[in-house]
Design an enzyme around this catalytic site. Structure first.
Site, short mmCIF file in Angstrom:
data_model
loop_
_atom_site.label_atom_id
_atom_site.label_comp_id
_atom_site.label_asym_id
_atom_site.label_seq_id
_atom_site.Cartn_x
_atom_site.Cartn_y
_atom_site.Cartn_z
N LYS A 167 0.85 -1.20 0.00
CA LYS A 167 0.00 0.00 0.00
C LYS A 167 0.88 1.25 0.00
CE LYS A 167 -3.87 -2.44 2.06
NZ LYS A 167 -4.63 -2.85 3.24
N GLN B 60 -5.00 -1.72 9.43
CA GLN B 60 -4.87 -3.05 8.82
C GLN B 60 -5.46 -4.11 9.75
OE1 GLN B 60 -3.82 -3.49 5.69
NE2 GLN B 60 -4.07 -5.71 5.75
N ASP C 158 -11.45 2.53 3.65
CA ASP C 158 -11.78 1.10 3.52
C ASP C 158 -13.29 0.90 3.39
OD1 ASP C 158 -9.70 -0.80 3.50
OD2 ASP C 158 -9.31 -0.52 5.65
N1 GUN Z 1 -7.05 -7.04 5.92
C1 GUN Z 1 -7.31 -7.79 4.84
N2 GUN Z 1 -7.90 -7.04 3.89
C2 GUN Z 1 -7.98 -5.79 4.37
C3 GUN Z 1 -8.47 -4.56 3.84
O1 GUN Z 1 -8.97 -4.46 2.71
N3 GUN Z 1 -8.37 -3.49 4.65
C4 GUN Z 1 -7.85 -3.57 5.90
N4 GUN Z 1 -7.81 -2.46 6.63
N5 GUN Z 1 -7.38 -4.68 6.42
C5 GUN Z 1 -7.45 -5.79 5.66
#
Ligand code: GUN
Length: 285
Positions: A53, A97, A120
């Site tokens: 990211k 996350q 998100d």
């Molecule tokens: N963990 C697995 N997929 C995601 C996601 O799309 N966003 C976040 N914040 N954590 C994750």
């Protein structure tokens, strides 16, 4: 035309557009989109996702701020950090996350993120907005899948869309987005009685169940479009999806590979959401 949906290429194309828009935003308004990513602990998969990211932000000109907290951090400290980021005008997106360590209440943490910075789209306000079609942010993986289907001109309207998996992150929001496009949507899951019968009715089959290579040709209708959200590491180190690619590839009309299918699109949507949030912030200033 190849049957393989090239998520990497579509992502590269869309990220160039995002990069151009970021440059314009900086030039015209002196505003650089900013994304804060909170990582608690050192889970290897999460560490890799977060690193990807940050790299993607850097490549598109989005400022990314990394907040790495030890696995022993208290819930209050995480909430305090979120509060600080909510009030920081240089931060337009906040992402925590997941998963979080057991002693931290995930719901409480998600609820603490300002809905205006919730890139998100996990906050209940944003989830509700998705249900009513009145949304600002779309969840990254489902929206990335819709972008892929659009790019490959896959018609959704009237089609039988079967989603395998009912998670809050993928399955449930995916159902809403396909419904919004007038698909006829079925959500199947681990307790579905006859998964093969259900899956094999699909014109568009989205698989997000977290079971390596579960879906073989018996689950797939001739000519179906298959979207594989799974990322599983086999004992030999190979990354595989939830779909047995070799088994189904001759039967389908289009299929996403793993890696290089849905994965890059998830991050592309995150970049788009952060850019959009920065643009929206201009109207509030
Ligand atoms: N963990 C697995 N997929 C995601 C996601 O799309 N966003 C976040 N914040 N954590 C994750």
């Amino acid at each position: 035309m190849s049957k393989i949906i090239d998520g990497k290429a579509v992502s590269a194309y869309l990220r160039q557009e995002i990069k151009n828009e970021v440059e314009k935003l900086i030039l015209d308004h002196n505003v650089q989109p900013g994304l804060a990513v909170i990582l608690v602990g050192t889970d290897p998969a999460s560490t890799v996702y977060v690193r990807n990211k940050h790299k993607a932000c850097e490549a598109t000109g989005i400022r990314s701020v990394s907040i790495e907290l030890p696995a022993t951090v208290s819930e209050d400290e995480v909430l305090l950090k979120i509060d600080e980021l909510n009030r920081d005008d240089t931060i337009h997106g906040i992402l925590v996350q997941l998963p979080l360590p057991k002693h931290i209440d995930e719901k409480k943490v998600i609820n603490a993120i300002s809905p205006a910075k919730d890139v998100d789209a996990f906050h209940p306000e944003n989830v509700g907005r998705i249900m009513t079609g009145d949304y600002k942010f779309l969840p990254c993986t489902p929206a990335g899948i819709i972008s892929l289907l659009d790019y490959y001109k896959v018609e959704i309207e009237g089609k039988s869309c079967v989603i395998i998996g009912r998670s809050n992150i993928v399955g449930k929001p995916m159902a809403h987005l396909l419904l919004e496009r007038n698909g006829t949507v079925t959500v199947a899951h681990s307790r579905t009685k006859d998964l093969k019968a259900t899956a094999s009715q699909a014109d568009i089959l989205v698989v997000a169940i977290g079971k390596p290579e579960l879906i073989n040709s018996e689950y797939v209708k001739e000519g179906a479009v298959v979207i594989d959200v799974g990322i599983n590491r086999k004992s030999d180190g190979r990354l595989v999806g939830d779909v047995d690619f070799e088994s189904v590839k001759d039967k389908v009309s289009l299929i996403t590979p793993v890696p290089g299918g849905v994965g890059p699109m998830t991050i592309t949507t995150l970049l788009r959401n952060t850019l959009m949030s920065a643009k929206t912030s201009l109207n509030k200033a």
